[in-house]
Scaffold this active site. Structure first.
Site, PDB file in Angstrom:
ATOM      1  N   ASP A  56      12.290   9.055  -7.235  1.00  0.00           N
ATOM      2  CA  ASP A  56      12.387   7.655  -7.848  1.00  0.00           C
ATOM      3  C   ASP A  56      12.792   7.678  -9.155  1.00  0.00           C
ATOM      4  O   ASP A  56      12.256   7.708 -10.300  1.00  0.00           O
ATOM      5  CB  ASP A  56      10.809   7.410  -7.842  1.00  0.00           C
ATOM      6  CG  ASP A  56      10.195   7.278  -6.447  1.00  0.00           C
ATOM      7  OD1 ASP A  56      10.760   7.084  -5.473  1.00  0.00           O
ATOM      8  OD2 ASP A  56       8.881   7.221  -6.468  1.00  0.00           O
ATOM      9  N   LYS A  78      12.466   1.896   5.120  1.00  0.00           N
ATOM     10  CA  LYS A  78      11.546   0.884   5.622  1.00  0.00           C
ATOM     11  C   LYS A  78      12.426  -0.264   6.374  1.00  0.00           C
ATOM     12  O   LYS A  78      12.341  -1.300   6.030  1.00  0.00           O
ATOM     13  CB  LYS A  78      10.598   0.284   4.562  1.00  0.00           C
ATOM     14  CG  LYS A  78       9.715   1.546   3.954  1.00  0.00           C
ATOM     15  CD  LYS A  78       8.768   0.633   2.905  1.00  0.00           C
ATOM     16  CE  LYS A  78       7.661   1.801   2.412  1.00  0.00           C
ATOM     17  NZ  LYS A  78       8.236   2.525   1.563  1.00  0.00           N
ATOM     18  N   ASP A  83      14.407  -5.173  11.317  1.00  0.00           N
ATOM     19  CA  ASP A  83      15.686  -6.233  11.688  1.00  0.00           C
ATOM     20  C   ASP A  83      15.591  -6.632  13.036  1.00  0.00           C
ATOM     21  O   ASP A  83      14.362  -5.743  13.948  1.00  0.00           O
ATOM     22  CB  ASP A  83      16.669  -5.842  11.163  1.00  0.00           C
ATOM     23  CG  ASP A  83      17.712  -6.959  10.880  1.00  0.00           C
ATOM     24  OD1 ASP A  83      17.898  -7.878  11.537  1.00  0.00           O
ATOM     25  OD2 ASP A  83      18.539  -6.860   9.615  1.00  0.00           O
ATOM     26  N   ILE A  84      16.586  -7.123  13.627  1.00  0.00           N
ATOM     27  CA  ILE A  84      16.691  -7.305  15.076  1.00  0.00           C
ATOM     28  C   ILE A  84      16.987  -6.079  15.943  1.00  0.00           C
ATOM     29  O   ILE A  84      17.537  -5.127  15.222  1.00  0.00           O
ATOM     30  CB  ILE A  84      17.638  -8.514  15.590  1.00  0.00           C
ATOM     31  CG1 ILE A  84      19.166  -7.794  15.108  1.00  0.00           C
ATOM     32  CG2 ILE A  84      17.201  -9.875  14.959  1.00  0.00           C
ATOM     33  CD1 ILE A  84      20.071  -9.068  15.692  1.00  0.00           C
ATOM     34  N   GLN A 100      -1.085   4.147  -8.924  1.00  0.00           N
ATOM     35  CA  GLN A 100      -1.738   4.269  -7.483  1.00  0.00           C
ATOM     36  C   GLN A 100      -3.266   4.098  -7.765  1.00  0.00           C
ATOM     37  O   GLN A 100      -3.836   4.548  -8.567  1.00  0.00           O
ATOM     38  CB  GLN A 100      -1.558   5.724  -7.208  1.00  0.00           C
ATOM     39  CG  GLN A 100      -0.052   6.117  -6.791  1.00  0.00           C
ATOM     40  CD  GLN A 100       0.307   5.610  -5.667  1.00  0.00           C
ATOM     41  OE1 GLN A 100      -0.427   4.864  -4.840  1.00  0.00           O
ATOM     42  NE2 GLN A 100       1.643   6.072  -5.119  1.00  0.00           N
ATOM     43  N   ARG A 131       5.993  10.911  -9.509  1.00  0.00           N
ATOM     44  CA  ARG A 131       5.674  10.856 -11.007  1.00  0.00           C
ATOM     45  C   ARG A 131       5.103  12.179 -11.287  1.00  0.00           C
ATOM     46  O   ARG A 131       5.722  12.915 -12.256  1.00  0.00           O
ATOM     47  CB  ARG A 131       4.999   9.940 -11.378  1.00  0.00           C
ATOM     48  CG  ARG A 131       6.147   8.517 -11.648  1.00  0.00           C
ATOM     49  CD  ARG A 131       5.277   7.430 -11.666  1.00  0.00           C
ATOM     50  NE  ARG A 131       4.403   6.941 -10.285  1.00  0.00           N
ATOM     51  CZ  ARG A 131       3.777   5.767 -10.473  1.00  0.00           C
ATOM     52  NH1 ARG A 131       3.545   5.044 -11.422  1.00  0.00           N
ATOM     53  NH2 ARG A 131       3.251   5.737  -9.090  1.00  0.00           N
TER      54      ARG A 131
HETATM   55  O1  C5P Z   1       5.029   8.703  -8.234  1.00  0.00           O
HETATM   56  P1  C5P Z   1       4.143   8.765  -7.091  1.00  0.00           P
HETATM   57  O2  C5P Z   1       3.705   9.941  -6.729  1.00  0.00           O
HETATM   58  O3  C5P Z   1       2.911   7.653  -6.910  1.00  0.00           O
HETATM   59  O4  C5P Z   1       4.962   8.193  -5.892  1.00  0.00           O
HETATM   60  C1  C5P Z   1       4.700   7.990  -4.591  1.00  0.00           C
HETATM   61  C2  C5P Z   1       5.876   7.804  -3.883  1.00  0.00           C
HETATM   62  O5  C5P Z   1       5.336   7.444  -2.488  1.00  0.00           O
HETATM   63  C3  C5P Z   1       6.743   6.312  -4.258  1.00  0.00           C
HETATM   64  O6  C5P Z   1       8.105   6.709  -3.833  1.00  0.00           O
HETATM   65  C4  C5P Z   1       6.197   5.250  -3.624  1.00  0.00           C
HETATM   66  O7  C5P Z   1       7.008   4.500  -3.174  1.00  0.00           O
HETATM   67  C5  C5P Z   1       5.667   5.837  -2.254  1.00  0.00           C
HETATM   68  N1  C5P Z   1       4.807   5.149  -1.301  1.00  0.00           N
HETATM   69  C6  C5P Z   1       3.635   4.833  -1.939  1.00  0.00           C
HETATM   70  N2  C5P Z   1       2.485   4.121  -1.268  1.00  0.00           N
HETATM   71  C7  C5P Z   1       2.812   4.053   0.133  1.00  0.00           C
HETATM   72  C8  C5P Z   1       4.121   4.026   0.372  1.00  0.00           C
HETATM   73  C9  C5P Z   1       5.046   4.869  -0.082  1.00  0.00           C
HETATM   74  O8  C5P Z   1       3.233   5.529  -3.306  1.00  0.00           O
HETATM   75  N3  C5P Z   1       1.791   3.457   0.707  1.00  0.00           N
END
Ligand code: C5P
Length: 237
Positions: free
Chosen positions: A18, A69, A72-73, A192, A213
Site C-alpha cells: 500500500d 475486486k 462487471d458483466i 482497523q 502497515r
Molecule cells: O495496513 P493494514 O495491515 O491494515 O492493511 C490491510 C490491507 O488489507 C489493506 O491493503 C486493505 O485494503 C486490505 N483489506 C482490509 N480489510 C478488508 C479487505 C482488505 O484491510 N476487509
C-alpha cells in the site's frame, strides 16, 4: 480447524504494498528481500502504474495477490481474469456476486490463478446494506455468499479474523481463508476497528494473513516481516 493443504509458512504472510508509487514499492521489495515471498497489489499501487509489477515479481519467484475486486458483466470479468492469469498472479479478488464469481472461475480456467471472493466489505454494516437495497444483514449475506462461492468453485474467501472460524465451518477445508486486519501485539491498529494478532488469526482458521502497515510502515520492515512469519510458525505448532 485449519486446512490440511501444505502451505509454506513464509507464503502465509502476504505483505500489502500500500504505497503511492512503483518506485516506493520497488524500494520496499528490495528492502524486504528474502523475508517476504507473497505481495498484495491493491487499487492504490495498481492505478499508479503498478500492474506490470505482477509480472516482474512473478518472474523474480514471488507470489502476487492482485486485490482488484472485480465486478462487471460476465464477459468483461472473464476476459479480465484471463489477462490477470496470464500476468502470473497467484490470487485475484472479485466481489461475491454469483454471476461475477461464475465468470471469474470461467476466466481462470485451468490456469494457476486462484479466485478469492470478497463476501461483504468490512466497511459495511446492516444499515449500509439496507441503504443499498439489500434484504439481508451482514451476517446472513456473508453466510449466503460463502455458500455460493463454494458451490461455484471459487478458491477462497477474504474474511476478517472474527469471521474465519464460522466461514471455515461453512466452506470446509478446501477453500483458502485470507485475513486482513492483523496486528502483532503492541502495534498500532490504525483505521482497523477489529484486529487480531497473527496467533489469533491462525487459531481462528485463517490460511493467509494480509499485513500492510505493520510491515511497510515499520522502522525495520524486514525484522517486522520475520517476526510475523516466526509467530505464524509458532501458532501452527
Ligand atoms: O495496513 P493494514 O495491515 O491494515 O492493511 C490491510 C490491507 O488489507 C489493506 O491493503 C486493505 O485494503 C486490505 N483489506 C482490509 N480489510 C478488508 C479487505 C482488505 O484491510 N476487509
Amino acid at each position: 480447524m485449519t486446512t490440511a493443504k501444505p502451505i509454506d509458512v513464509r507464503d502465509r504472510l502476504i505483505v500489502g504494498l500500500d504505497l503511492p508509487s512503483v518506485e516506493a514499492a520497488e524500494a520496499m521489495i528490495a528492502r524486504l528481500g528474502d523475508s517476504v515471498t507473497f505481495y498484495k497489489i491493491g487499487y492504490q499501487l495498481a492505478y499508479a502504474g503498478g500492474l506490470p509489477l505482477i509480472r516482474k515479481l512473478a518472474d523474480a519467484g514471488k507470489k502476487v495477490f492482485a486485490d482488484l475486486k472485480l465486478h462487471d458483466i460476465d464477459n468483461t470479468v472473464a476476459r479480465g481474469v484471463e489477462s490477470i492469469a496470464s500476468s502470473g498472479a497467484t490470487f485475484l479478488t472479485v466481489h461475491a456476486y454469483p454471476q461475477t464469481m461464475r465468470a471469474a472461475v470461467d476466466g481462470r480456467g485451468g490456469s494457476a490463478l486462484k479466485i478469492l471472493a470478497v463476501t461483504v466489505l468490512t466497511s459495511f454494516n446492516d444499515a449500509d446494506l439496507q441503504e443499498a437495497g439489500y434484504r439481508l444483514g451482514v451476517s446472513d449475506l456473508v453466510q449466503a455468499r460463502a455458500g455460493q462461492a463454494k458451490a461455484i468453485g471459487v478458491d477462497g474467501l477474504v474474511c476478517s479474523g472474527e469471521e474465519a472460524a464460522r466461514l471455515r465451518r461453512i466452506v470446509g477445508a478446501q477453500l483458502a481463508l485470507v485475513t486482513p486486519g492483523i496486528r502483532p501485539a503492541g502495534s498500532a491498529s490504525g483505521d482497523q476497528k477489529r484486529v487480531m494478532t497473527p496467533t489469533q488469526a491462525i487459531a481462528a482458521g485463517a490460511d493467509y494473513l494480509v499485513v500492510a502497515r505493520p510491515v511497510v510502515a515499520a522502522a525495520d520492515p524486514k525484522a517486522a516481516a520475520e517476526a510475523i512469519v516466526a509467530e505464524i510458525a509458532q501458532a501452527l505448532g
